[in-house]
Design a protein around this motif. Structure first.
Motif: not given
Ligand SMILES: [Zn+2]
Length: 303
Positions: A156-160
């Motif tokens: 999720i951090a990478v997607a953001q």
């Protein structure tokens, strides 16, 4: 090419719980080894990709997390927080930044240790949109002409991050305990994951010309939502406009906006005149403490 490897810690391979990111704990001492292993892979990848010089910038909490004696000796190391020439210290001349072990922004559901800049905020917004650290740090570095070309961390951090930095190369890191406590299977996952860090970092450096310095068009309207109204009152020594738990400020660009955010977060008005000697003392205190007085590591059964 001069490459900066910026290190947070939450998104490291091998880390699955908050305590492993909390300075001073035995679990954090294990987390530091995890982070250092990840950073070394990214440093090696940067050199593979053609970097002539690599600077490791340690950023989590007080900024002394990497085990410096275990770092790739080819890399220079910059720990702690500064006032001048930037919060990150002297990062002049970096052509590209690779950001290791990032985490999701404040308010993200079901994320590992989500926060933006500091744990006191439940959300940070710029021009009405919730942001994560890659928006803020990316925008700040972007205005200094430095693109972020690589991130690693939880999915999720990478997607953001990729929503903001679509050109960046990325490595996704699992945050589940069983991923790291299952013996041989865990060792294989770690080995493969860290090899991927090295390969992907090399690819980012080879593609450096495609990376763009992030530029958020000003004027920028910042809103920091504190976890409680009391915290907002306590931290807002600068008398920025406040409504309940939300403190707001305007800035012409990210350099000004980030400076005001740092004043609000770390530099109360009464300490502002002595900020330079204060930062100097803090830096050296934590450098010595975290280098020479660190606890024994506790890996809690990690492979
Ligand atoms: Zn952190």
């Amino acid at each position: 090419m001069y490459v900066g490897v910026f290190a947070d810690i939450e998104g490291s391979f091998g880390i699955w719980r908050m305590r492993q990111c909390r300075m001073g704990t035995r679990e954090w001492q294990y987390g530091r080894a995890c982070l250092t292993a990840d950073v070394n892979q990214v440093v090696a990848g940067a050199f593979d990709g053609g970097a002539a010089r690599v600077l490791v910038k340690d950023t989590h909490e007080v900024g002394f997390n990497c085990l410096v004696n275990k770092l790739d000796p080819r890399a220079e190391y910059l720990g702690g927080h500064y006032i001048k020439p930037s919060l990150f210290g002297d990062i002049t001349g970096l052509d590209l930044v690779l950001y290791v072990a990032i985490h999701a922004g404040s308010g993200t559901q079901d994320a590992f240790f989500p926060h933006t800049h500091y744990g006191i905020f439940s959300e940070l917004r710029i021009n009405g949109k919730a942001v994560a650290e890659m928006d803020i740090y990316g925008g700040y570095l972007g205005e200094l002409g430095m693109p972020i070309g690589f991130v690693s961390g939880e999915d999720i951090a990478v997607a953001q991050a990729l929503a903001t930095l679509p050109w960046a190369k990325a490595v996704v890191v699992n945050k589940k305990k069983e991923t790291y406590t299952s013996g041989e299977k865990s060792r294989q996952y770690l080995t493969a994951g860290r090899e991927q860090l090295r390969r992907t970092a090399a690819e980012a450096v080879r593609c450096a010309s495609q990376m763009q310095p992030l530029h958020l068009k000003g004027p920028l309207y910042f809103e920091a939502v504190f976890r409680t109204e009391e915290l907002a009152r306590k931290f807002n020594t600068w008398n920025f406009p406040r409504q309940g738990a939300t403190v707001a400020w305007e800035a012409a660009d990210m350099i000004e906006g980030f400076d005001k955010l740092n004043r609000l977060t770390f530099l109360p008005k009464n300490l502002y005149p002595i900020r330079r000697p204060l930062a100097f003392v803090m830096r050296n205190y934590f450098r010595i403490k975290n280098t020479y007085f660190a606890p024994q590591p506790d890996s809690e059964g990690a492979s």
